[in-house]
Scaffold this motif. Structure first.
Motif, PDB file in Angstrom:
ATOM      1  N   MET A 167      15.217  -1.523 -34.318  1.00 54.13           N
ATOM      2  CA  MET A 167      14.343  -2.676 -34.571  1.00 54.13           C
ATOM      3  C   MET A 167      13.776  -2.585 -35.976  1.00 54.13           C
ATOM      4  N   ALA A 168      13.758  -3.702 -36.683  1.00 52.82           N
ATOM      5  CA  ALA A 168      13.258  -3.744 -38.058  1.00 52.82           C
ATOM      6  C   ALA A 168      11.926  -4.472 -38.106  1.00 52.82           C
ATOM      7  N   ARG A 169      11.098  -4.063 -39.066  1.00 56.74           N
ATOM      8  CA  ARG A 169       9.850  -4.773 -39.338  1.00 56.74           C
ATOM      9  C   ARG A 169      10.127  -5.760 -40.465  1.00 56.74           C
ATOM     10  N   VAL A 170      10.016  -7.046 -40.161  1.00 60.10           N
ATOM     11  CA  VAL A 170      10.390  -8.101 -41.099  1.00 60.10           C
ATOM     12  C   VAL A 170       9.137  -8.817 -41.586  1.00 60.10           C
ATOM     13  N   PHE A 171       9.023  -8.940 -42.917  1.00 61.56           N
ATOM     14  CA  PHE A 171       7.943  -9.717 -43.521  1.00 61.56           C
ATOM     15  C   PHE A 171       8.537 -11.063 -43.895  1.00 61.56           C
ATOM     16  N   LEU A 172       7.919 -12.148 -43.426  1.00 63.06           N
ATOM     17  CA  LEU A 172       8.419 -13.497 -43.682  1.00 63.06           C
ATOM     18  C   LEU A 172       7.510 -14.193 -44.682  1.00 63.06           C
ATOM     19  N   SER A 173       8.062 -14.537 -45.836  1.00 66.04           N
ATOM     20  CA  SER A 173       7.312 -15.214 -46.895  1.00 66.04           C
ATOM     21  C   SER A 173       7.775 -16.662 -46.991  1.00 66.04           C
ATOM     22  N   TYR A 174       6.826 -17.602 -47.013  1.00 67.28           N
ATOM     23  CA  TYR A 174       7.179 -19.024 -47.014  1.00 67.28           C
ATOM     24  C   TYR A 174       5.993 -19.826 -47.547  1.00 67.28           C
ATOM     25  N   ASP A 175       6.226 -21.108 -47.765  1.00 63.85           N
ATOM     26  CA  ASP A 175       5.154 -22.013 -48.158  1.00 63.85           C
ATOM     27  C   ASP A 175       4.651 -22.772 -46.928  1.00 63.85           C
ATOM     28  N   ARG A 176       3.381 -23.151 -46.954  1.00 63.59           N
ATOM     29  CA  ARG A 176       2.768 -23.833 -45.802  1.00 63.59           C
ATOM     30  C   ARG A 176       3.532 -25.090 -45.405  1.00 63.59           C
ATOM     31  N   GLU A 177       4.114 -25.774 -46.380  1.00 65.46           N
ATOM     32  CA  GLU A 177       4.841 -27.006 -46.065  1.00 65.46           C
ATOM     33  C   GLU A 177       6.118 -26.732 -45.265  1.00 65.46           C
ATOM     34  N   ASP A 178       6.596 -25.494 -45.287  1.00 68.41           N
ATOM     35  CA  ASP A 178       7.812 -25.126 -44.552  1.00 68.41           C
ATOM     36  C   ASP A 178       7.484 -24.337 -43.285  1.00 68.41           C
ATOM     37  N   GLU A 179       6.280 -24.516 -42.773  1.00 69.32           N
ATOM     38  CA  GLU A 179       5.821 -23.706 -41.652  1.00 69.32           C
ATOM     39  C   GLU A 179       6.666 -23.895 -40.403  1.00 69.32           C
TER      40      GLU A 179
END
Length: 215
Positions: free
Chosen positions: A1-13
């Motif tokens: 199992m991997a620990r994934v950090f998800l980076s995005y903009d609020r408009e693409d929530e």
């Protein structure tokens, strides 16, 4: 199992939420800003999640390319070798991130699973296990064929021919009958280097023998 950090903009929530669910369903844990506890220091919480993540998935879009937060988070993944860039539309990633192979989800409308989801999960697995593509093996240079050495039979045949020719010339000189100087042709029986060398040596020896005869 991997620990994934998800980076995005609020408009693409909405798309970020669907991708996070698909990644979690594959057995990985996903951290995104929805996990920030009430009252926690925003930047400190993000820095902690960035440090402990095995993979950093960045969702590039028309809005996120201008987001300082997304750029900073992507830079952290790039500099540590944990970046997995994903493109949500036709916009290119910002400068400094265009040299990375990007997973293209520009045709995904946010309904169902994107066609490139297996590629995304495979990249996450590779970072989690520390595996990478195996470099192609260096081509092995072809071995030169071994130079064929003259066989005993070939040498014996060549020596026999030479002896017969020499004997014929000696007999011709002893008999002393007036006759034109014989013309002797020397040809190799095969095209191998050994046969050619033997024929050349025989030709030279016959030439020397002829030079001793004043007639």
């Amino acid at each position: 199992m991997a620990r994934v950090f998800l980076s995005y903009d609020r408009e693409d929530e909405e798309k970020a939420r669907l991708l996070a669910g698909a990644i979690e369903k594959a057995g990985h844990s996903v951290w995104w800003d929805r996990h920030i506890r009430s009252g926690a220091q925003y930047s400190k919480e993000i820095e902690q999640a960035l440090r402990t993540a095995d993979a950093l998935v960045v969702l590039w879009s028309k809005r996120s390319v201008d987001s300082p937060w997304v750029r900073d988070e992507a830079a952290a993944g790039r500099d540590s070798g944990r970046l997995i860039p994903v493109r949500l539309d036709s916009n290119e990633p910002p400068l400094g991130f265009r040299q990375f192979q990007t997973i293209d989800l520009s045709r995904w409308k946010g309904r169902g699973k994107p066609a490139q989801l297996p590629t995304l999960l495979a990249d996450i697995d590779a970072l989690a296990t520390g595996s990478s593509a195996t470099p192609p093996a260096a081509p092995v240079p072809a071995e030169r064929p071994a130079r064929r050495r003259p066989t005993r039979r070939l040498v014996a045949v060549a020596l026999l021919i030479a002896a017969l020719l020499v004997a014929g010339l000696v007999a011709w000189r002893l008999i002393g009958k007036p006759s034109p100087i014989p013309l002797v042709a020397v040809a190799a029986t095969e095209t191998s280097p050994a046969s050619t060398a033997l024929a050349r040596d025989l030709f030279v020896q016959l030439g020397r023998l002829q030079a001793t005869n004043a007639d």
